[in-house]
Scaffold this motif. Structure first.
Motif, PDB file in Angstrom:
ATOM      1  N   THR A  79       0.854  -1.269  -0.030  1.00  0.00           N
ATOM      2  CA  THR A  79       0.250  -0.070   0.015  1.00  0.00           C
ATOM      3  C   THR A  79       0.837   1.116  -0.061  1.00  0.00           C
ATOM      4  N   ASP A  95       3.158   0.164   3.600  1.00  0.00           N
ATOM      5  CA  ASP A  95       2.958  -1.135   4.092  1.00  0.00           C
ATOM      6  C   ASP A  95       3.378  -2.143   3.017  1.00  0.00           C
ATOM      7  N   SER A  97       3.426  -6.326   2.548  1.00  0.00           N
ATOM      8  CA  SER A  97       3.079  -7.883   3.243  1.00  0.00           C
ATOM      9  C   SER A  97       3.498  -8.862   2.236  1.00  0.00           C
ATOM     10  N   LYS A 119       9.044  -0.867   2.946  1.00  0.00           N
ATOM     11  CA  LYS A 119       8.234   0.417   3.801  1.00  0.00           C
ATOM     12  C   LYS A 119       9.133   1.470   3.980  1.00  0.00           C
TER      13      LYS A 119
END
Length: 159
Positions: A79, A95, A97, A119
């Protein structure tokens, strides 16, 4: 890198809202004892100032003889904030993942694929549009990335 593009048009004001983008990349990094090649697919979905992305890649490591010594997959969801002022796009990754099967560390991702998948990374780039309607980003006269709106739909089978 992009194939030679005959012409592109600066965009004074673009709207990123609800825009989907597909990008294919090929990164080659030559190091002292190995060459690292990553082929990747990026899908970006822009909202107002928050955007989401997926990256799927395959990184191959070749020894000095050109033989592949190992291949690793990397799959990340991320994100980022995206702010567009005139043609200048500023992005900041907020962010990241891992998706199942991702075998590369964050340091390796940053080194061999893109710091945009780490990040906190911030980037500034200019946006352009080709006469055919594709969006490009990079520096004036040197666009580096081509965003293809239609590839997302053809890849997913939707129209």
């Amino acid at each position: 890198m992009l194939p030679l593009i005959a012409s592109f048009i600066p965009v004074n004001q673009m709207i990123l809202s609800a825009r989907t983008c597909h990008i294919s990349t090929l990164n080659v990094r030559e190091e002292t004892k190995q060459t690292v090649i990553t082929r990747g697919q990026w899908w970006l979905r822009f909202g107002d100032e928050k955007a989401h992305g997926l990256f799927y890649g395959r990184t191959s490591f070749l020894n000095s003889n050109g033989a592949i010594t190992r291949t690793l997959l990397s799959d990340r969801s991320f994100t980022f904030h995206a702010r567009l002022t005139n043609r200048l796009l500023e992005t900041k990754t907020i962010d990241v993942s891992r998706i199942s099967g991702d075998k590369l560390s964050d340091d390796e991702i940053e080194r061999w694929i893109s710091p945009a998948l780490v990040k906190g990374y911030t980037n500034h780039t200019m946006l352009f549009r080709t006469s055919g309607g594709s969006m490009l980003s990079g520096l004036p006269g040197r666009p580096a990335i081509k965003c293809d709106d239609t590839a997302f739909f053809s890849a997913s089978g939707q129209q």
